[in-house]
Design a protein around this motif. Structure first.
Motif, PDB file in Angstrom:
ATOM      1  N   UNK A 196      -8.113   4.330  24.643  1.00 24.79           N
ATOM      2  CA  UNK A 196      -7.808   3.332  23.497  1.00 24.79           C
ATOM      3  C   UNK A 196      -6.314   3.368  23.173  1.00 24.79           C
ATOM      4  N   UNK A 197      -5.699   2.191  22.787  1.00 25.59           N
ATOM      5  CA  UNK A 197      -4.385   2.088  22.722  1.00 25.59           C
ATOM      6  C   UNK A 197      -4.015   1.997  21.188  1.00 25.59           C
ATOM      7  N   UNK A 198      -3.335   3.199  20.423  1.00 25.80           N
ATOM      8  CA  UNK A 198      -3.008   3.226  19.334  1.00 25.80           C
ATOM      9  C   UNK A 198      -1.968   2.383  18.836  1.00 25.80           C
ATOM     10  N   UNK A 199      -2.218   1.411  18.011  1.00 27.80           N
ATOM     11  CA  UNK A 199      -1.110   0.493  17.728  1.00 27.80           C
ATOM     12  C   UNK A 199      -0.479   0.580  16.346  1.00 27.80           C
ATOM     13  N   UNK A 200      -0.772   1.487  15.514  1.00 23.18           N
ATOM     14  CA  UNK A 200      -0.549   1.857  14.089  1.00 23.18           C
ATOM     15  C   UNK A 200      -1.054   3.137  13.837  1.00 23.18           C
ATOM     16  N   UNK A 201      -0.356   3.877  12.788  1.00 25.49           N
ATOM     17  CA  UNK A 201      -0.585   5.080  12.185  1.00 25.49           C
ATOM     18  C   UNK A 201      -0.479   4.896  10.852  1.00 25.49           C
ATOM     19  N   UNK A 202      -1.461   5.634  10.003  1.00 25.61           N
ATOM     20  CA  UNK A 202      -1.350   5.626   8.598  1.00 25.61           C
ATOM     21  C   UNK A 202      -0.337   6.655   8.101  1.00 25.61           C
ATOM     22  N   UNK A 203      -0.327   6.932   6.898  1.00 27.03           N
ATOM     23  CA  UNK A 203       0.764   7.944   6.397  1.00 27.03           C
ATOM     24  C   UNK A 203       0.476   9.271   6.738  1.00 27.03           C
ATOM     25  N   UNK A 204      -0.615   9.564   7.318  1.00 26.69           N
ATOM     26  CA  UNK A 204      -0.991  11.111   7.373  1.00 26.69           C
ATOM     27  C   UNK A 204      -0.935  11.085   9.248  1.00 26.69           C
TER      28      UNK A 204
END
Length: 219
Positions: free
Chosen positions: A153-161
């Motif tokens: 899977x391609x991770x397009x965005x991350x959260x603050x953690x």
């Protein structure tokens, strides 16, 4: 007109601001409520042009102790989503929907309590989603458990953690941990529908009223 099947997992949650975007683009949609049909997904869902898997409030893909809050329609929706992935039909998912997408794509679920969090997500892939995913965007989550995207899977965005906030499975399916069309009224109704203890993404108690005011400012 193309038609999307929108799977609703609780009384309080709906497409919110996304309804206007679909209507403005001539995209039809139909709400389906497995929770009101003993967890059954109608056969007509397989005929839709695309699939939207919405959040589910306090329901999760692992659930609480003794299986409480395990989404009743989980197995049926994983089968449906696998079918859409195999046929390369579009899938948009968030909240518990993103957990269903992760499982259908070969990923896993991290068990956890009910989270109500307002964060800023940060894009990891320049030009993601055809350039429409902003470099940063509000991430409003009301969700039990957490998806672990499948290998590949391609991770397009991350959260603050630093955890996946938006991911893509194959070329046709996108998962968000937060609701991208959230309205404050949806959150108010969710808080009234579910009396489960809520926490932030770090596991600390939250001031739901203060978070609601933050969301009102973001909208």
């Amino acid at each position: 007109m193309r038609t999307l099947e929108v799977l609703q997992h609780c009384e309080s949650e709906f497409l919110g601001l996304i309804e206007d975007h679909f209507e403005g683009r001539g995209i039809g949609f139909r709400y389906v409520r497995p929770f009101a049909a003993q967890g059954r997904v109608p056969a007509t869902a397989f005929q839709a042009d695309g699939l939207v898997l919405m959040g589910g409030g306090a329901w999760g893909a692992v659930g609480g102790p003794d299986g409480a809050r395990l989404l009743p329609s989980l197995a049926a929706e994983v089968r449906l989503t696998k079918d859409f992935l195999a046929r390369k039909k579009p899938v948009i998912a968030w909240g518990v929907g993103s957990q269903i997408l992760a499982l259908a794509g070969g990923g896993a679920i991290e068990a956890g309590g009910l989270i109500f969090a307002v964060e800023t997500a940060r894009r990891t892939v320049p030009g993601a989603l055809g350039g429409y995913l902003p470099e940063t965007f509000p991430l409003v989550s009301f969700m039990r458990d957490r998806p672990q995207p499948p290998p590949g899977a391609e991770i397009l965005a991350l959260d603050s953690a630093g955890r996946p906030a938006c991911f893509k499975v194959a070329d046709t399916a996108i998962g968000f941990t937060g609701h991208p069309g959230i309205k404050p009224g949806i959150l108010e109704d969710l808080l009234m529908e579910f009396d489960d203890p809520i926490q932030d993404s770090a596991g600390q108690p939250v001031d739901a009223g203060a978070l609601l005011e933050t969301v009102r400012g973001l909208q």
